[in-house]
Design an enzyme around this catalytic site. Structure first.
Site, PDB file in Angstrom:
ATOM      1  N   PHE A 155      18.364  -2.146 -13.309  1.00  0.00           N
ATOM      2  CA  PHE A 155      19.351  -1.459 -12.509  1.00  0.00           C
ATOM      3  C   PHE A 155      19.133  -1.660 -10.949  1.00  0.00           C
ATOM      4  CE2 PHE A 155      21.533   2.166 -10.961  1.00  0.00           C
ATOM      5  CZ  PHE A 155      22.615   2.511 -11.566  1.00  0.00           C
ATOM      6  N   ASP A 178      11.462   3.426 -16.311  1.00  0.00           N
ATOM      7  CA  ASP A 178      12.626   3.982 -15.895  1.00  0.00           C
ATOM      8  C   ASP A 178      13.155   4.547 -17.144  1.00  0.00           C
ATOM      9  OD1 ASP A 178      15.101   4.845 -15.289  1.00  0.00           O
ATOM     10  OD2 ASP A 178      15.023   3.459 -13.544  1.00  0.00           O
ATOM     11  N   TYR A 237      21.321  13.744 -15.488  1.00  0.00           N
ATOM     12  CA  TYR A 237      22.434  13.882 -15.481  1.00  0.00           C
ATOM     13  C   TYR A 237      23.198  13.165 -16.724  1.00  0.00           C
ATOM     14  CZ  TYR A 237      22.394   9.942 -12.391  1.00  0.00           C
ATOM     15  OH  TYR A 237      22.241   8.776 -11.626  1.00  0.00           O
ATOM     16  N   LYS A 238      22.548  12.241 -17.326  1.00  0.00           N
ATOM     17  CA  LYS A 238      23.277  11.403 -18.254  1.00  0.00           C
ATOM     18  C   LYS A 238      23.203  11.997 -19.705  1.00  0.00           C
ATOM     19  CE  LYS A 238      22.504   7.314 -15.483  1.00  0.00           C
ATOM     20  NZ  LYS A 238      21.601   6.062 -15.108  1.00  0.00           N
ATOM     21  N   ARG A 245      31.318  -0.654 -22.134  1.00  0.00           N
ATOM     22  CA  ARG A 245      30.068   0.053 -22.491  1.00  0.00           C
ATOM     23  C   ARG A 245      30.617   1.257 -23.118  1.00  0.00           C
ATOM     24  NH1 ARG A 245      25.451   1.886 -18.178  1.00  0.00           N
ATOM     25  NH2 ARG A 245      27.068   3.326 -17.633  1.00  0.00           N
TER      26      ARG A 245
HETATM   27  C1  LIG Z   1      21.612   5.640 -13.749  1.00  0.00           C
HETATM   28  C2  LIG Z   1      20.529   4.949 -13.443  1.00  0.00           C
HETATM   29  C3  LIG Z   1      19.550   5.272 -12.225  1.00  0.00           C
HETATM   30  C4  LIG Z   1      20.408   6.187 -11.144  1.00  0.00           C
HETATM   31  O1  LIG Z   1      19.512   6.556 -10.063  1.00  0.00           O
HETATM   32  P1  LIG Z   1      20.064   7.727  -9.095  1.00  0.00           P
HETATM   33  O2  LIG Z   1      18.872   7.724  -7.959  1.00  0.00           O
HETATM   34  O3  LIG Z   1      20.059   8.710  -9.948  1.00  0.00           O
HETATM   35  O4  LIG Z   1      21.474   7.116  -8.527  1.00  0.00           O
HETATM   36  C5  LIG Z   1      18.448   4.602 -11.868  1.00  0.00           C
HETATM   37  N1  LIG Z   1      18.069   3.818 -12.701  1.00  0.00           N
HETATM   38  C6  LIG Z   1      18.570   3.360 -13.983  1.00  0.00           C
HETATM   39  C7  LIG Z   1      18.081   2.411 -15.163  1.00  0.00           C
HETATM   40  C8  LIG Z   1      19.765   4.160 -14.220  1.00  0.00           C
HETATM   41  O5  LIG Z   1      20.443   3.709 -15.291  1.00  0.00           O
END
Ligand SMILES: *Cc1c(COP(=O)(O)O)cnc(C)c1O
Length: 414
Positions: free
Chosen positions: A129, A200, A225-226, A373
């Site tokens: 990501f 992560d 939040y996911k 997705r």
């Molecule tokens: C959604 C996501 C993030 C988001 O990071 P934020 O700091 O909350 O914006 C980070 N890493 C991965 C792999 C994600 O899918």
């Protein structure tokens, strides 16, 4: 899976036999919407606004500053961390809720570099990501001598893992493809090379079984939040294995990570435990939705969630195969052991197709350049939802009704 066409009755039969079906009523979803984007932003748990109101009106409004003690605001991030940590195979005292995933990546990577002073390389995956890569790039630019090596660009895991590597930062479930790594085997390979393993878990927490202790992971970070429904921008989490607590130092050494914040000492002395990963004052209002969500998670089994998630994904893949005539190619592994809780389909006009699908009440998302997705959150997604979503998609493909200027117009968030 049989080759005979799957019909609605079969989807309904799966719902009738589903032990998790009753949890759908625990979420606030608008009528007429099939929500397959809980991997990006989970919907609110029913009762979230009441809980927020209670925190605002009673804890804050009546208790005022006394609530730091009387309502135990001061330790709330740790207590919620312990509750979340149970979902991740963490021991009490190893997980805390704080900041954003991005900020927490910075903290744990810096801590890992500090724990491996002779080593100056961070390894990640070129397809990780972007925020993970950007934060690692930021550290490499900021800390003298630190370099970032990317699997897929600079070499293979075998060629990149040498005595220079301090930390390996990988995302357990790929945000694009939904492919899932073997956490225990990857952690072992990393640690055999003398490096620390940072996971992560953004697409794993609340989506798939995770056992950080069994894998022997060093650090983990992720979003709430996911799949954990804490609301847009809800605070993230940090896991640090207890064996690292005494020595791990992270550079965002704010007062809330101090051993005694209210001693107001001049010199920073880290808290002996997981609190050393805190920085500033915790966002008490933003913690309320997570508490509502964890109330549910403490009543469901992640193995049941996993079983249904895979069944939802299998059903969707089979329907797409049967009804979309090969127009959409899955990039998600079919094998259960290699798949998270989403399915991604490739099409050159994925953006417009997703916009057209959203206009029909089926909400997924688009990931550049060509992926549709679909996330499956088993607590509120039914087999019939999946059936309807696949039928809507098939109809769009068959009629070409997605091919309109209004669906091609790019919005800032996809
Ligand atoms: C959604 C996501 C993030 C988001 O990071 P934020 O700091 O909350 O914006 C980070 N890493 C991965 C792999 C994600 O899918």
């Amino acid at each position: 899976m049989s080759a005979a066409p799957i019909d609605r009755a079969q989807a309904r039969a799966l719902d009738a036999a589903d032990p998790l079906a009753r949890w759908r009523a625990a979420f606030d979803l608008p009528p007429g919407v099939i929500y397959l984007d809980g991997n990006s932003l989970g919907p609110p748990v029913r009762g979230t606004s009441a809980r927020l109101r209670q925190v605002v009106d009673e804890e804050w409004g009546r208790g005022l500053i006394r609530s730091w003690n009387d309502a135990a605001w001061f330790t709330r991030a740790e207590r919620l961390g312990d509750r979340l940590g149970r979902l991740l195979g963490a021991e009490p005292g190893e997980t805390v809720i704080c900041d954003s995933t991005s900020v927490n990546i910075f903290k744990v990577l810096a801590a890992a570099l500090h724990l491996r002073p002779g080593r100056r390389a961070i390894v990640s995956d070129a397809d990780n990501f972007p925020t993970d890569l950007y934060i690692a790039q930021g550290i490499a630019a900021f800390v003298p001598g630190v370099t970032l090596r990317l699997i897929g660009v600079d070499g293979t895991p075998a060629s990149l893992l040498d005595e220079q590597v301090a930390a390996v930062l990988l995302t357990h479930v790929d945000y694009r493809t939904g492919a899932m790594l073997d956490m225990a085997a990857t952690t072992r390979r990393t640690q055999t090379a003398g490096a620390l393993m940072v996971w992560d878990l953004a697409h794993s927490a609340g989506a798939v079984p995770v056992d950080l202790a069994a894998a022997g992971a060093d650090f983990a970070i992720g979003c709430t939040y996911k799949y954990l429904n804490s609301g847009p921008g809800g605070p993230a989490f940090v896991f640090a294995a207890r064996r690292h607590h005494a020595a791990a130092r992270q550079p965002l050494s704010g007062w809330m990570g101090h051993a005694a914040p209210f001693a107001f000492a001049r010199a920073f002395e880290p808290d002996p435990g997981i609190r050393r990963f805190l920085c500033g004052t915790p966002p008490i209002l933003s913690l309320a939705p997570l508490a509502a969500s964890l109330d549910i998670w403490e009543q469901v089994g992640i193995d049941d969630v996993r079983r249904k998630s895979l069944a939802l994904g299998d059903l969707f893949l089979a329907l797409v195969e049967q009804r979309c005539g090969g127009a959409l190619i899955s990039v998600t592994p079919r094998a259960h052991a290699l798949r998270g809780s989403q399915v991604s389909l490739r099409h050159p006009d994925a953006y417009a197709i997703m916009q057209a699908l959203i206009a029909r009440g089926v909400i997924g998302d688009f990931r550049t350049p060509d992926l549709l997705r679909f996330g499956f959150a088993p607590l509120y997604t039914s087999f019939e939802d999946v059936f309807d979503a696949a039928c809507a998609l098939a109809e769009l493909i068959a009629t070409g009704a997605w091919d309109r200027a209004e669906f091609r117009r790019r919005q800032p968030v996809t």
